[in-house]
Write a protein that holds these residues in place. Structure first.
Motif, PDB file in Angstrom:
ATOM      1  N   ALA A   9      11.365 -16.726  -4.008  1.00 23.03           N
ATOM      2  CA  ALA A   9      11.680 -17.259  -5.335  1.00 23.03           C
ATOM      3  C   ALA A   9      10.987 -18.605  -5.498  1.00 23.03           C
ATOM      4  O   ALA A   9      11.075 -19.465  -4.619  1.00 23.03           O
ATOM      5  N   GLY A  10      10.266 -18.771  -6.572  1.00 33.12           N
ATOM      6  CA  GLY A  10       9.558 -20.035  -6.803  1.00 33.12           C
ATOM      7  C   GLY A  10       8.214 -20.135  -6.099  1.00 33.12           C
ATOM      8  O   GLY A  10       7.519 -21.131  -6.227  1.00 33.12           O
ATOM      9  N   GLY A  11       7.846 -19.108  -5.352  1.00 29.83           N
ATOM     10  CA  GLY A  11       6.569 -19.121  -4.631  1.00 29.83           C
ATOM     11  C   GLY A  11       5.440 -18.507  -5.446  1.00 29.83           C
ATOM     12  O   GLY A  11       5.619 -18.162  -6.617  1.00 29.83           O
ATOM     13  N   ASP A  12       4.289 -18.408  -4.826  1.00 30.11           N
ATOM     14  CA  ASP A  12       3.123 -17.776  -5.458  1.00 30.11           C
ATOM     15  C   ASP A  12       2.660 -16.659  -4.544  1.00 30.11           C
ATOM     16  O   ASP A  12       1.748 -16.817  -3.740  1.00 30.11           O
ATOM     17  N   LEU A  13       3.310 -15.524  -4.687  1.00 34.83           N
ATOM     18  CA  LEU A  13       3.129 -14.445  -3.714  1.00 34.83           C
ATOM     19  C   LEU A  13       1.934 -13.544  -4.028  1.00 34.83           C
ATOM     20  O   LEU A  13       1.746 -13.116  -5.161  1.00 34.83           O
ATOM     21  N   THR A  14       1.149 -13.280  -2.994  1.00 36.71           N
ATOM     22  CA  THR A  14       0.143 -12.213  -3.048  1.00 36.71           C
ATOM     23  C   THR A  14       0.429 -11.242  -1.910  1.00 36.71           C
ATOM     24  O   THR A  14       0.571 -11.666  -0.756  1.00 36.71           O
ATOM     25  N   ILE A  15       0.534  -9.972  -2.249  1.00 40.57           N
ATOM     26  CA  ILE A  15       0.678  -8.964  -1.213  1.00 40.57           C
ATOM     27  C   ILE A  15      -0.691  -8.361  -0.951  1.00 40.57           C
ATOM     28  O   ILE A  15      -1.368  -7.905  -1.876  1.00 40.57           O
ATOM     29  N   VAL A  16      -1.106  -8.382   0.304  1.00 41.40           N
ATOM     30  CA  VAL A  16      -2.392  -7.811   0.690  1.00 41.40           C
ATOM     31  C   VAL A  16      -2.119  -6.537   1.486  1.00 41.40           C
ATOM     32  O   VAL A  16      -1.625  -6.594   2.614  1.00 41.40           O
ATOM     33  N   ALA A  17      -2.407  -5.402   0.880  1.00 41.28           N
ATOM     34  CA  ALA A  17      -2.133  -4.126   1.541  1.00 41.28           C
ATOM     35  C   ALA A  17      -3.316  -3.690   2.387  1.00 41.28           C
ATOM     36  O   ALA A  17      -4.476  -3.870   2.003  1.00 41.28           O
ATOM     37  N   VAL A  18      -3.028  -3.124   3.535  1.00 40.37           N
ATOM     38  CA  VAL A  18      -4.073  -2.583   4.393  1.00 40.37           C
ATOM     39  C   VAL A  18      -4.341  -1.139   3.961  1.00 40.37           C
ATOM     40  O   VAL A  18      -3.432  -0.301   3.966  1.00 40.37           O
ATOM     41  N   LEU A  19      -5.588  -0.898   3.543  1.00 41.04           N
ATOM     42  CA  LEU A  19      -5.965   0.443   3.082  1.00 41.04           C
ATOM     43  C   LEU A  19      -6.267   1.348   4.266  1.00 41.04           C
ATOM     44  O   LEU A  19      -6.733   0.855   5.279  1.00 41.04           O
ATOM     45  N   GLN A  20      -6.056   2.649   4.154  1.00 41.01           N
ATOM     46  CA  GLN A  20      -5.429   3.320   3.043  1.00 41.01           C
ATOM     47  C   GLN A  20      -3.925   3.427   3.239  1.00 41.01           C
ATOM     48  O   GLN A  20      -3.169   3.661   2.287  1.00 41.01           O
ATOM     49  N   GLY A  21      -3.509   3.276   4.487  1.00 40.48           N
ATOM     50  CA  GLY A  21      -2.129   3.601   4.853  1.00 40.48           C
ATOM     51  C   GLY A  21      -1.068   2.819   4.109  1.00 40.48           C
ATOM     52  O   GLY A  21       0.041   3.302   3.919  1.00 40.48           O
ATOM     53  N   GLY A  22      -1.387   1.610   3.658  1.00 43.96           N
ATOM     54  CA  GLY A  22      -0.379   0.770   3.044  1.00 43.96           C
ATOM     55  C   GLY A  22      -0.160   1.010   1.555  1.00 43.96           C
ATOM     56  O   GLY A  22       0.701   0.385   0.936  1.00 43.96           O
ATOM     57  N   VAL A  23      -0.926   1.936   0.988  1.00 39.45           N
ATOM     58  CA  VAL A  23      -0.937   2.086  -0.469  1.00 39.45           C
ATOM     59  C   VAL A  23       0.394   2.581  -1.054  1.00 39.45           C
ATOM     60  O   VAL A  23       0.888   2.047  -2.049  1.00 39.45           O
ATOM     61  N   LEU A  24       0.975   3.580  -0.435  1.00 34.39           N
ATOM     62  CA  LEU A  24       2.248   4.098  -0.963  1.00 34.39           C
ATOM     63  C   LEU A  24       3.357   3.062  -0.794  1.00 34.39           C
ATOM     64  O   LEU A  24       4.184   2.859  -1.686  1.00 34.39           O
ATOM     65  N   PHE A  25       3.342   2.419   0.345  1.00 38.92           N
ATOM     66  CA  PHE A  25       4.314   1.368   0.648  1.00 38.92           C
ATOM     67  C   PHE A  25       4.175   0.224  -0.362  1.00 38.92           C
ATOM     68  O   PHE A  25       5.163  -0.269  -0.919  1.00 38.92           O
ATOM     69  N   LEU A  26       2.940  -0.181  -0.653  1.00 41.45           N
ATOM     70  CA  LEU A  26       2.690  -1.240  -1.635  1.00 41.45           C
ATOM     71  C   LEU A  26       3.233  -0.843  -3.004  1.00 41.45           C
ATOM     72  O   LEU A  26       3.900  -1.633  -3.674  1.00 41.45           O
ATOM     73  N   ALA A  27       2.942   0.383  -3.398  1.00 41.67           N
ATOM     74  CA  ALA A  27       3.349   0.833  -4.736  1.00 41.67           C
ATOM     75  C   ALA A  27       4.865   0.780  -4.877  1.00 41.67           C
ATOM     76  O   ALA A  27       5.388   0.337  -5.902  1.00 41.67           O
ATOM     77  N   ASP A  28       5.583   1.202  -3.868  1.00 44.04           N
ATOM     78  CA  ASP A  28       7.043   1.236  -3.959  1.00 44.04           C
ATOM     79  C   ASP A  28       7.671  -0.134  -3.702  1.00 44.04           C
ATOM     80  O   ASP A  28       8.585  -0.536  -4.418  1.00 44.04           O
ATOM     81  N   LEU A  29       7.169  -0.843  -2.700  1.00 45.68           N
ATOM     82  CA  LEU A  29       7.760  -2.153  -2.389  1.00 45.68           C
ATOM     83  C   LEU A  29       7.551  -3.146  -3.531  1.00 45.68           C
ATOM     84  O   LEU A  29       8.461  -3.885  -3.897  1.00 45.68           O
ATOM     85  N   SER A  30       6.353  -3.143  -4.113  1.00 42.35           N
ATOM     86  CA  SER A  30       6.054  -4.124  -5.165  1.00 42.35           C
ATOM     87  C   SER A  30       6.999  -3.956  -6.347  1.00 42.35           C
ATOM     88  O   SER A  30       7.361  -4.926  -7.008  1.00 42.35           O
ATOM     89  N   ARG A  31       7.439  -2.716  -6.592  1.00 44.89           N
ATOM     90  CA  ARG A  31       8.353  -2.489  -7.724  1.00 44.89           C
ATOM     91  C   ARG A  31       9.787  -2.868  -7.400  1.00 44.89           C
ATOM     92  O   ARG A  31      10.642  -2.855  -8.261  1.00 44.89           O
ATOM     93  N   GLU A  32      10.028  -3.217  -6.149  1.00 46.10           N
ATOM     94  CA  GLU A  32      11.367  -3.699  -5.752  1.00 46.10           C
ATOM     95  C   GLU A  32      11.390  -5.215  -5.607  1.00 46.10           C
ATOM     96  O   GLU A  32      12.403  -5.786  -5.245  1.00 46.10           O
ATOM     97  N   ILE A  33      10.252  -5.850  -5.857  1.00 45.22           N
ATOM     98  CA  ILE A  33      10.197  -7.315  -5.791  1.00 45.22           C
ATOM     99  C   ILE A  33      10.214  -7.851  -7.219  1.00 45.22           C
ATOM    100  O   ILE A  33       9.295  -7.592  -7.988  1.00 45.22           O
TER     101      ILE A  33
END
Ligand code: IMP
Ligand code: MG
Length: 189
Positions: free
Chosen positions: A38-62
Motif C-alpha cells: 500500500a502506498g508503494g510503486d509496484l511492478t510485477i516482473v513475470a518469468v516467461l512463459q511459466g509465470g503467465v497464468l500466475f501473473l494473470a490471476d495474482l494481478s487481479r487479486e492485488i
C-alpha cells in the motif's frame, strides 16, 4: 478431430492442486501483497512463459495500481530436470528504476533461475525494493540457497505440470497442477 482419449486431464496420474485450491491460495497471496505494498510503486516482473497464468490471476487479486513486465529465460531444455544454466532470451531488462519489484515465477526448484534474475535486476535495474513470489516451492536441496518471499504451496521433489508449468512446451493450459502419467513422459530422457 480429437477423440476423448486425447483429453488433456486424462494424462495426469495425480492432481496435486485443483483450480479452486489454486484460486484461493492466490487470493490470499494477493491480499497479502495488497497490504504489504500500500502506498508503494509496484511492478510485477513475470518469468516467461511459466509465470503467465500466475501473473494473470495474482494481478487481479492485488487491489493497487501496479505495472506488469516480463523477462524471458530458460533453464530447462525440454526434459524434466534443470540443465544448470540460465539463458536470458533478451538483453532488455524491465525499466524498474526506483520502483518496488516482485519477480514472479511458477516454481522454485534448484533456485538458479530466480537467483539469476534477482541478481541481474538488483545489479542493473536499480529497483527501490526487490522481492520474489512463486506459486510452488519444491522442497529440495537447492543449488543456490534462495527462498521466495511469497510462496503458494510447498511440494516434494517431483515433476509437475499445469497452470503455467510445462513438459516440452505443453500442459501449461491445464487449470490444475498435477503429475503426468509415465506413458506421457519419455524420449530423450
Ligand atoms: P530452477 O532454476 O531449478 O529453480 O527452476 C526453475 C524453473 O524450472 C521454473 O521456472 C520452471 O520453468 C522449471 N521447472 C522446475 N521444476 C519444474 C516442474 O516440476 N515442472 C515444470 N517446470 C519446472
Ligand atoms: Mg520457467
Amino acid at each position: 478431430m480429437g477423440t476423448d482419449t486425447n483429453r488433456l486431464d486424462d494424462r495426469l496420474e495425480r492432481i496435486l492442486f485443483d483450480q479452486a485450491t489454486i484460486r484461493s491460495c492466490i487470493a490470499e497471496m494477493g491480499a497479502k501483497i495488497t497490504a504489504d505494498y500500500a502506498g508503494g510503486d509496484l511492478t510485477i516482473v513475470a518469468v516467461l512463459q511459466g509465470g503467465v497464468l500466475f501473473l494473470a490471476d495474482l494481478s487481479r487479486e492485488i487491489r493497487l495500481p501496479l505495472r506488469m513486465d516480463s523477462i524471458s529465460v530458460a533453464s530447462y531444455h525440454g526434459g524434466t530436470s534443470s540443465s544448470g544454466t540460465v539463458t536470458f532470451h533478451q538483453n532488455h531488462l524491465p525499466d524498474v528504476e526506483g520502483r518496488d519489484v516482485i519477480v514472479l515465477d511458477d516454481i522454485l526448484d534448484s533456485g538458479r533461475t530466480l537467483a539469476a534474475i534477482m541478481e541481474r535486476i538488483e545489479a542493473e535495474c536499480r529497483p527501490r525494493s526487490l522481492r520474489s513470489a512463486v506459486l510452488l516451492s519444491k522442497q529440495v536441496e537447492r543449488a543456490i540457497p534462495i527462498e521466495a518471499d511469497y510462496r503458494g504451496f510447498d511440494i516434494g521433489d517431483e515433476f509437475v505440470v499445469g497452470y503455467g508449468l510445462d513438459y516440452q512446451g505443453e500442459y501449461r493450459n491445464l487449470p490444475m497442477i498435477g503429475v503426468l502419467k509415465r506413458e506421457w513422459i519419455g524420449g530423450g530422457e
